[in-house]
Design a protein around this motif. Structure first.
Motif, short mmCIF file in Angstrom:
data_model
loop_
_atom_site.label_atom_id
_atom_site.label_comp_id
_atom_site.label_asym_id
_atom_site.label_seq_id
_atom_site.Cartn_x
_atom_site.Cartn_y
_atom_site.Cartn_z
N ASP A 78 -0.36 -5.42 -7.50
CA ASP A 78 0.46 -5.86 -6.37
C ASP A 78 -0.31 -5.72 -5.05
OD1 ASP A 78 2.57 -6.41 -8.04
OD2 ASP A 78 3.40 -4.37 -7.88
N VAL A 79 -1.05 -4.63 -4.92
CA VAL A 79 -1.84 -4.43 -3.70
C VAL A 79 -2.95 -5.46 -3.60
CG1 VAL A 79 -3.37 -2.82 -2.47
CG2 VAL A 79 -1.33 -1.97 -3.65
N THR A 80 -3.60 -5.72 -4.73
CA THR A 80 -4.69 -6.70 -4.73
C THR A 80 -4.18 -8.09 -4.37
OG1 THR A 80 -5.84 -5.44 -6.46
CG2 THR A 80 -6.51 -7.73 -6.14
N THR A 81 -3.02 -8.47 -4.91
CA THR A 81 -2.44 -9.78 -4.60
C THR A 81 -2.09 -9.88 -3.11
OG1 THR A 81 -1.53 -9.93 -6.84
CG2 THR A 81 -0.57 -11.37 -5.14
N ALA A 82 -1.52 -8.80 -2.56
CA ALA A 82 -1.16 -8.81 -1.14
C ALA A 82 -2.41 -8.89 -0.26
CB ALA A 82 -0.36 -7.54 -0.81
N GLN A 83 -3.47 -8.19 -0.70
CA GLN A 83 -4.73 -8.23 0.05
C GLN A 83 -5.33 -9.64 0.04
OE1 GLN A 83 -6.36 -5.45 1.71
NE2 GLN A 83 -7.42 -7.23 2.60
N THR A 84 -5.24 -10.28 -1.13
CA THR A 84 -5.75 -11.66 -1.25
C THR A 84 -4.99 -12.61 -0.34
OG1 THR A 84 -6.41 -11.27 -3.55
CG2 THR A 84 -6.17 -13.57 -2.84
N ASN A 85 -3.66 -12.49 -0.34
CA ASN A 85 -2.84 -13.34 0.53
C ASN A 85 -3.19 -13.12 2.01
OD1 ASN A 85 -1.52 -14.42 -1.69
ND2 ASN A 85 0.17 -12.92 -1.59
N TYR A 86 -3.41 -11.87 2.37
CA TYR A 86 -3.75 -11.57 3.78
C TYR A 86 -5.12 -12.15 4.15
CZ TYR A 86 -5.10 -8.95 7.92
OH TYR A 86 -5.54 -8.62 9.18
N ASP A 87 -6.09 -12.01 3.26
CA ASP A 87 -7.43 -12.56 3.53
C ASP A 87 -7.39 -14.07 3.68
OD1 ASP A 87 -8.46 -10.01 3.42
OD2 ASP A 87 -9.17 -10.18 1.34
N GLN A 88 -6.61 -14.74 2.81
CA GLN A 88 -6.50 -16.20 2.92
C GLN A 88 -5.83 -16.62 4.22
OE1 GLN A 88 -4.42 -17.23 -0.70
NE2 GLN A 88 -6.32 -17.25 -1.95
N ALA A 89 -4.82 -15.87 4.63
CA ALA A 89 -4.12 -16.18 5.89
C ALA A 89 -5.06 -15.98 7.08
CB ALA A 89 -2.89 -15.31 6.03
N THR A 90 -5.86 -14.91 7.01
CA THR A 90 -6.82 -14.66 8.09
C THR A 90 -7.86 -15.78 8.16
OG1 THR A 90 -6.57 -12.28 7.77
CG2 THR A 90 -8.49 -13.02 9.00
N LYS B 70 0.82 -1.21 0.00
CA LYS B 70 0.00 0.00 0.00
C LYS B 70 0.86 1.27 0.00
CE LYS B 70 -4.20 -1.88 2.14
NZ LYS B 70 -5.10 -1.84 3.33
N GLU B 71 1.97 1.26 0.78
CA GLU B 71 2.86 2.42 0.82
C GLU B 71 3.56 2.61 -0.52
OE1 GLU B 71 3.23 4.70 3.13
OE2 GLU B 71 1.67 3.70 4.33
N LEU B 72 4.00 1.48 -1.10
CA LEU B 72 4.66 1.57 -2.40
C LEU B 72 3.70 2.06 -3.48
CD1 LEU B 72 6.75 -1.74 -2.32
CD2 LEU B 72 7.63 0.60 -2.20
N TYR B 73 2.42 1.64 -3.37
CA TYR B 73 1.42 2.09 -4.35
C TYR B 73 1.22 3.60 -4.25
CZ TYR B 73 -3.04 2.65 -6.74
OH TYR B 73 -4.04 3.07 -7.58
N LYS B 74 1.25 4.13 -3.02
CA LYS B 74 1.10 5.58 -2.84
C LYS B 74 2.30 6.33 -3.44
CE LYS B 74 -1.62 5.29 1.42
NZ LYS B 74 -1.64 5.58 2.88
N SER B 75 3.44 5.68 -3.41
CA SER B 75 4.66 6.31 -3.96
C SER B 75 4.81 6.05 -5.45
CB SER B 75 5.90 5.78 -3.23
OG SER B 75 5.81 6.01 -1.84
N GLY B 76 3.96 5.28 -6.02
CA GLY B 76 4.02 4.95 -7.43
C GLY B 76 4.98 3.86 -7.76
N LEU B 77 5.49 3.15 -6.73
CA LEU B 77 6.47 2.10 -6.96
C LEU B 77 5.83 0.72 -7.05
CD1 LEU B 77 9.26 3.32 -4.51
CD2 LEU B 77 9.15 3.63 -7.00
N ALA B 78 4.54 0.62 -6.84
CA ALA B 78 3.82 -0.66 -6.94
C ALA B 78 2.50 -0.42 -7.65
CB ALA B 78 3.57 -1.25 -5.57
N SER B 79 2.07 -1.46 -8.37
CA SER B 79 0.82 -1.35 -9.11
C SER B 79 -0.37 -1.77 -8.23
CB SER B 79 0.89 -2.22 -10.36
OG SER B 79 0.95 -3.59 -9.98
N ILE B 80 -1.55 -1.47 -8.74
CA ILE B 80 -2.76 -1.88 -8.03
C ILE B 80 -2.87 -3.39 -7.96
CG2 ILE B 80 -4.16 -1.82 -10.12
CD1 ILE B 80 -5.24 -0.86 -6.53
#
Length: 366
Positions: free
Chosen positions: A147-159, A135-145
């Motif tokens: 990448d954020v979606t994939t990270a969110q998916t991984n977090y939801d699955q872990a939860t 999310k921080e990298l996305y705000k800085s323009g260093l990550a794409s949406i």
């Protein structure tokens, strides 16, 4: 001349002796007249005199039975995991409360569930950090949406995996030390116990480790023979007696009639539910069961104490007044407690002796 007189005198004496002995013989043969027994006033004042009445006819049937657990209030406890029993804390017959620990099982499966919980918690922590970083990298323009979606998916699955691990552990006792703790789900008595320390248990074993039953209410299973099936109905009044308390009567009603005839014993089971607040009734006790129901008819009735049984017949003593009583044979229809129903022998309004009947019967016979 004197000789003639002597002969005549001897003849007279012999004749008189013959008459005397004949008279004695006739007297001995003559039977003495029997004097009818009259109840003395001193005894008469202590007797109970009852009147033959018409009473509602009640049919009664005596059955044999056995006290059983109330299976609606009985819980069988199994192990959900495999392992070795380490600590059995109760014995057969003990009273336990809901939630009380019965035994502890050391289980590799429980250790695996605990390990899965730790792994799930670690994954949640890692994926959460990865999500925050993206999310921080996305705000800085260093990550794409993406990448954020994939990270969110991984977090939801872990939860979700963590939530599942917690639920699995909770279902199996919520113990994170590698132990499966067996607890009683209800309050009651340990009526079956099939484990000891160091027993190996399996999750697929069909035998219960413990059985807990609330004995405040028990069943009595009575046997009804095929010929008497039509005489028993749902709701019929029931009196139950047991050998250990012969003078105590437990009252209930017919709760269920099983419509299955045992092919060997030719009996149908009848179930009676009884309150058992003092735990007097214990499973496997033999029981004597008296089932009664109203026939919708009337019959002559007398107190059961008025009957005398001798030579395969029943008798009552009909009181005629002035201390006189007659022995009268009667035909019995049924006996229920202290009341006996008669088919014949007396009429409504007759007076019968209701106490000391056997004593007076013996006197009249003598």
């Amino acid at each position: 001349m004197q000789k003639t007189k002597l002969i005549v005198g001897i003849g007279i004496l012999l004749f008189s002796s013959a008459l005397f002995f004949q008279s004695c013989s006739e007297s001995a043969k003559k039977p003495e007249e029997k004097v009818k027994y009259v109840i003395p006033d001193s005894l008469l004042h202590t007797l109970r005199i009852d009147t033959v009445q018409k009473c509602p006819l009640v049919n009664a049937l005596r059955l044999t039975g056995m006290v059983d657990f109330n299976q609606d209030k009985q819980v069988s406890i199994f192990s959900l995991v495999s392992g070795i029993v380490e600590d059995v804390k109760v014995q057969l017959g003990d009273y336990v409360t809901s939630g009380q620990v019965l035994a502890v099982v050391k289980s590799s499966e429980m250790a695996g569930y605990s390990n899965n919980l730790v792994i799930a918690e670690t994954n949640v922590t890692a994926t959460k950090k990865q999500l925050d970083a993206n999310k921080e990298l996305y705000k800085s323009g260093l990550a794409s949406i993406l990448d954020v979606t994939t990270a969110q998916t991984n977090y939801d699955q872990a939860t979700s995996a963590l939530d599942m691990a917690k639920k699995i552990l909770k279902i199996n006792g919520n113990n994170d030390k590698g132990n499966y703790v067996i607890k009683s789900p209800v309050s009651g008595f340990i009526v079956q116990k099939n484990i000891t320390n160091n027993t190996t248990v399996r999750a697929d074993n069909g035998t219960a480790l413990f059985t807990v039953s609330d004995l405040k209410e028990v069943w009595v299973q009575a046997n009804v023979y095929e010929a008497n099936v039509e005489k028993v109905h749902l709701g019929d009044n029931v009196e139950v007696r047991i050998l250990s308390e012969p003078d105590k009567v437990f009252k209930g009603r017919v709760d269920k009639i099983l419509n299955v005839l045992d092919p060997t014993s030719k009996v149908i089971k009848v179930r009676i539910v009884l309150e058992n607040p003092d735990y007097i009734l214990k499973p496997q006790m033999y029981a004597s069961v008296l089932v009664s129901n109203s026939a919708g008819q009337q019959a002559l009735c007398v107190p059961s104490s008025a009957l005398v049984y001798e030579t395969s017949r029943y008798y009552v003593l009909v009181y005629k007044g002035n201390g006189n009583a007659d022995i009268t044979p009667v035909e019995v229809l049924n006996t229920l407690g202290d009341r006996t129903y008669l088919k014949s022998g007396v009429q409504e309004g007759d007076m019968v002796i209701g106490s000391l009947a056997l004593q007076i019967y013996s006197e009249l016979n003598n």
